[in-house]
Design a protein around this motif. Structure first.
Motif, mmCIF file in Angstrom:
data_model
loop_
_atom_site.group_PDB
_atom_site.id
_atom_site.type_symbol
_atom_site.label_atom_id
_atom_site.label_comp_id
_atom_site.label_asym_id
_atom_site.label_seq_id
_atom_site.Cartn_x
_atom_site.Cartn_y
_atom_site.Cartn_z
ATOM 1 N N GLU A 150 30.062 42.090 40.143
ATOM 2 C CA GLU A 150 29.624 43.461 39.858
ATOM 3 C C GLU A 150 30.758 44.406 39.455
ATOM 4 O O GLU A 150 31.012 45.406 40.142
ATOM 5 C CB GLU A 150 28.874 44.043 41.061
ATOM 6 N N PRO A 151 31.402 44.107 38.351
ATOM 7 C CA PRO A 151 32.496 44.987 37.917
ATOM 8 C C PRO A 151 32.020 46.394 37.574
ATOM 9 O O PRO A 151 32.813 47.321 37.571
ATOM 10 C CB PRO A 151 33.043 44.278 36.672
ATOM 11 N N SER A 152 30.730 46.566 37.328
ATOM 12 C CA SER A 152 30.239 47.876 36.875
ATOM 13 C C SER A 152 29.935 48.836 38.020
ATOM 14 O O SER A 152 29.740 50.026 37.791
ATOM 15 C CB SER A 152 28.959 47.686 36.046
ATOM 16 N N ILE A 153 29.939 48.301 39.257
ATOM 17 C CA ILE A 153 29.406 49.099 40.360
ATOM 18 C C ILE A 153 30.189 50.401 40.572
ATOM 19 O O ILE A 153 31.404 50.415 40.692
ATOM 20 C CB ILE A 153 29.334 48.266 41.657
ATOM 21 N N GLY A 154 29.465 51.490 40.563
ATOM 22 C CA GLY A 154 30.050 52.801 40.840
ATOM 23 C C GLY A 154 30.906 53.389 39.734
ATOM 24 O O GLY A 154 31.563 54.401 39.948
ATOM 25 N N LEU A 155 30.925 52.754 38.563
ATOM 26 C CA LEU A 155 31.794 53.247 37.500
ATOM 27 C C LEU A 155 31.004 53.934 36.386
ATOM 28 O O LEU A 155 29.840 53.599 36.139
ATOM 29 C CB LEU A 155 32.609 52.097 36.900
ATOM 30 N N ALA A 156 31.663 54.864 35.727
ATOM 31 C CA ALA A 156 31.031 55.575 34.617
ATOM 32 C C ALA A 156 30.786 54.614 33.449
ATOM 33 O O ALA A 156 31.565 53.682 33.236
ATOM 34 C CB ALA A 156 31.930 56.718 34.160
ATOM 35 N N PRO A 157 29.707 54.831 32.694
ATOM 36 C CA PRO A 157 29.366 53.940 31.573
ATOM 37 C C PRO A 157 30.521 53.677 30.610
ATOM 38 O O PRO A 157 30.700 52.550 30.146
ATOM 39 C CB PRO A 157 28.229 54.688 30.865
ATOM 40 N N SER A 168 41.829 55.819 40.287
ATOM 41 C CA SER A 168 40.379 56.010 40.191
ATOM 42 C C SER A 168 39.700 54.653 40.343
ATOM 43 O O SER A 168 40.350 53.601 40.231
ATOM 44 C CB SER A 168 40.019 56.604 38.831
ATOM 45 N N GLY A 169 38.396 54.684 40.583
ATOM 46 C CA GLY A 169 37.642 53.439 40.752
ATOM 47 C C GLY A 169 37.755 52.521 39.538
ATOM 48 O O GLY A 169 37.928 51.307 39.674
ATOM 49 N N GLY A 170 37.673 53.109 38.364
ATOM 50 C CA GLY A 170 37.757 52.313 37.131
ATOM 51 C C GLY A 170 39.126 51.677 36.976
ATOM 52 O O GLY A 170 39.251 50.503 36.611
ATOM 53 N N GLU A 171 40.165 52.461 37.279
ATOM 54 C CA GLU A 171 41.531 51.923 37.185
ATOM 55 C C GLU A 171 41.736 50.804 38.203
ATOM 56 O O GLU A 171 42.386 49.802 37.923
ATOM 57 C CB GLU A 171 42.552 53.051 37.404
ATOM 58 N N GLN A 172 41.158 50.983 39.390
ATOM 59 C CA GLN A 172 41.286 49.924 40.414
ATOM 60 C C GLN A 172 40.607 48.637 39.945
ATOM 61 O O GLN A 172 41.122 47.543 40.168
ATOM 62 C CB GLN A 172 40.676 50.395 41.738
ATOM 63 N N GLN A 173 39.461 48.793 39.294
ATOM 64 C CA GLN A 173 38.777 47.599 38.782
ATOM 65 C C GLN A 173 39.643 46.912 37.721
ATOM 66 O O GLN A 173 39.714 45.687 37.658
ATOM 67 C CB GLN A 173 37.409 47.989 38.199
ATOM 68 N N MET A 174 40.327 47.714 36.906
ATOM 69 C CA MET A 174 41.208 47.139 35.882
ATOM 70 C C MET A 174 42.373 46.382 36.526
ATOM 71 O O MET A 174 42.766 45.312 36.057
ATOM 72 C CB MET A 174 41.740 48.243 34.954
ATOM 73 N N VAL A 175 42.920 46.947 37.604
ATOM 74 C CA VAL A 175 44.009 46.257 38.309
ATOM 75 C C VAL A 175 43.496 44.929 38.884
ATOM 76 O O VAL A 175 44.154 43.889 38.773
ATOM 77 C CB VAL A 175 44.604 47.132 39.447
ATOM 78 N N ALA A 176 42.290 44.978 39.458
ATOM 79 C CA ALA A 176 41.722 43.756 40.047
ATOM 80 C C ALA A 176 41.543 42.682 38.968
ATOM 81 O O ALA A 176 41.848 41.505 39.194
ATOM 82 C CB ALA A 176 40.389 44.077 40.719
ATOM 83 N N ILE A 177 41.076 43.090 37.805
ATOM 84 C CA ILE A 177 40.884 42.128 36.708
ATOM 85 C C ILE A 177 42.248 41.652 36.189
ATOM 86 O O ILE A 177 42.458 40.456 35.963
ATOM 87 C CB ILE A 177 40.033 42.753 35.578
ATOM 88 N N GLY A 178 43.175 42.595 36.059
ATOM 89 C CA GLY A 178 44.514 42.237 35.586
ATOM 90 C C GLY A 178 45.201 41.258 36.524
ATOM 91 O O GLY A 178 45.838 40.295 36.096
ATOM 92 N N ARG A 179 45.040 41.479 37.811
ATOM 93 C CA ARG A 179 45.655 40.597 38.807
ATOM 94 C C ARG A 179 45.081 39.186 38.703
ATOM 95 O O ARG A 179 45.792 38.194 38.852
ATOM 96 C CB ARG A 179 45.414 41.162 40.210
ATOM 97 N N ALA A 180 43.779 39.107 38.425
ATOM 98 C CA ALA A 180 43.165 37.786 38.251
ATOM 99 C C ALA A 180 43.665 37.132 36.960
ATOM 100 O O ALA A 180 43.982 35.941 36.934
ATOM 101 C CB ALA A 180 41.648 37.918 38.217
ATOM 102 N N LEU A 181 43.779 37.921 35.899
ATOM 103 C CA LEU A 181 44.134 37.346 34.588
ATOM 104 C C LEU A 181 45.576 36.876 34.527
ATOM 105 O O LEU A 181 45.917 35.991 33.744
ATOM 106 C CB LEU A 181 43.891 38.377 33.479
ATOM 107 N N ILE A 182 46.429 37.469 35.341
ATOM 108 C CA ILE A 182 47.846 37.140 35.279
ATOM 109 C C ILE A 182 48.096 35.701 35.744
ATOM 110 O O ILE A 182 49.090 35.081 35.387
ATOM 111 C CB ILE A 182 48.677 38.182 36.079
ATOM 112 N N ALA A 183 47.131 35.150 36.481
ATOM 113 C CA ALA A 183 47.244 33.743 36.887
ATOM 114 C C ALA A 183 46.731 32.813 35.785
ATOM 115 O O ALA A 183 46.705 31.594 35.974
ATOM 116 C CB ALA A 183 46.471 33.511 38.182
#
Ligand SMILES: Nc1ncnc2c1ncn2[C@@H]1O[C@H](COP(=O)(O)OP(=O)(O)OP(=O)(O)O)[C@@H](O)[C@H]1O
Ligand SMILES: [Mg+2]
Length: 253
Positions: free
Chosen positions: A162-169, A138-153
């Protein structure tokens, strides 16, 4: 010392200036938000900071070192990480492989399991989905992966477009809680780009308003949230994409 110091930055697409004479500071350990309407230049600014877009003039200093003309990989090595607007995941790769891609600049490879475990603690749903192809999330899960991938470094400064774009509140709230907690507990410095000014101001320490490629206003999030002009133009009650939920509490102290 301020983590990031930007001075008189100008960035152009061809002959058109997308950013003009932009100066601002991001102090160590603070969550700074850049707010502004569509086309104001927010993504352009993050790309210029990360080095994926060349600057025309001006300077960018990270921890006192000039990086304005350094290649992206050098900025990554210095602790900068960008989560782009479009998330840029590898859809046909598994969630876990996407996460591990973020670790490619890390020298020691021994603690990858621990780093993955850390990401799965932050976003438990990703552990359940670790073997799933990223493109099917889902879009929200993809955003979490994107953030996780950044944090792992293990970045020192995280640039979030714009992490909020298109995601449910509810998902937006969960993601913001993680970002605010990292800032509070690990001293992570964050630049959060948002069109959703209310959401941004609720969570940030400092805010800069960008209009037509220029910074036109700045101040503490509290002062900006109380600013009558800003209230009228950016915090109106009828805004689309608004996250009214009051559950994202605790503006980082
Ligand atoms: N590759 C490009 N070539 C030419 N012009 C561009 C390019 N990318 C962006 N622009 C222009 O630069 C301006 C700023 O765009 P930018 O994407 O930085 O805005 P933004 O504030 O991130 O907007 P949004 O909230 O819609 O994401 C816009 O006028 C846009 O059309
Ligand atoms: Mg943008």
């Amino acid at each position: 010392m301020s983590t990031l110091a930007v001075r008189n930055l100008t960035v152009a697409y061809g002959r058109v200036n997308a950013l003009e004479d932009v100066s601002f500071d991001v102090p160590q350990g603070k969550l700074v938000t850049l707010i502004g309407a569509n086309g104001a230049g927010k993504s352009t600014l993050l790309k210029a900071l990360m080095g994926s877009l060349p600057i025309h003039s001006g300077s960018i200093a990270l921890d006192g070192t000039a990086i304005g003309h350094a290649p992206v990989v050098e900025r990554v090595r210095r602790g900068m990480s960008l989560i782009p607007e479009k998330r840029a995941l590898f859809g046909s790769m598994r969630v876990e492989d996407n996460l591990l891609l973020g670790a490619y600049t890390r020298r020691r490879r021994t603690d990858l399991a621990r780093e993955l475990a850390r990401i799965y603690t932050l976003f438990p749903i990703l552990q359940a989905r670790r073997g799933q192809l990223a493109g099917t999330l889902s879009g929200g899960e993809q955003q979490m992966v994107a953030i996780g991938r950044a944090l792992i470094a293990r970045p020192k400064i995280l640039l979030l477009d714009e992490p909020s774009i298109g995601l449910a509140p509810k998902i937006v709230q969960q993601i913001m809680e993680v970002v605010v907690a990292l800032r509070r507990e690990e001293g992570l410095t964050v630049i959060l780009v948002e069109q959703n000014a209310r959401l941004a101001l609720r969570n940030a320490d400092l805010a800069y308003l960008i209009e037509l490629g220029r910074i036109v206003k700045s101040g503490s999030s509290q002062a900006m949230a109380d600013d009558p002009d800003l209230l009228r133009s950016y915090l109106g009650s009828a805004r689309r994409n608004e996250c009214e939920s009051s559950a994202v509490q605790g503006r980082a102290a």
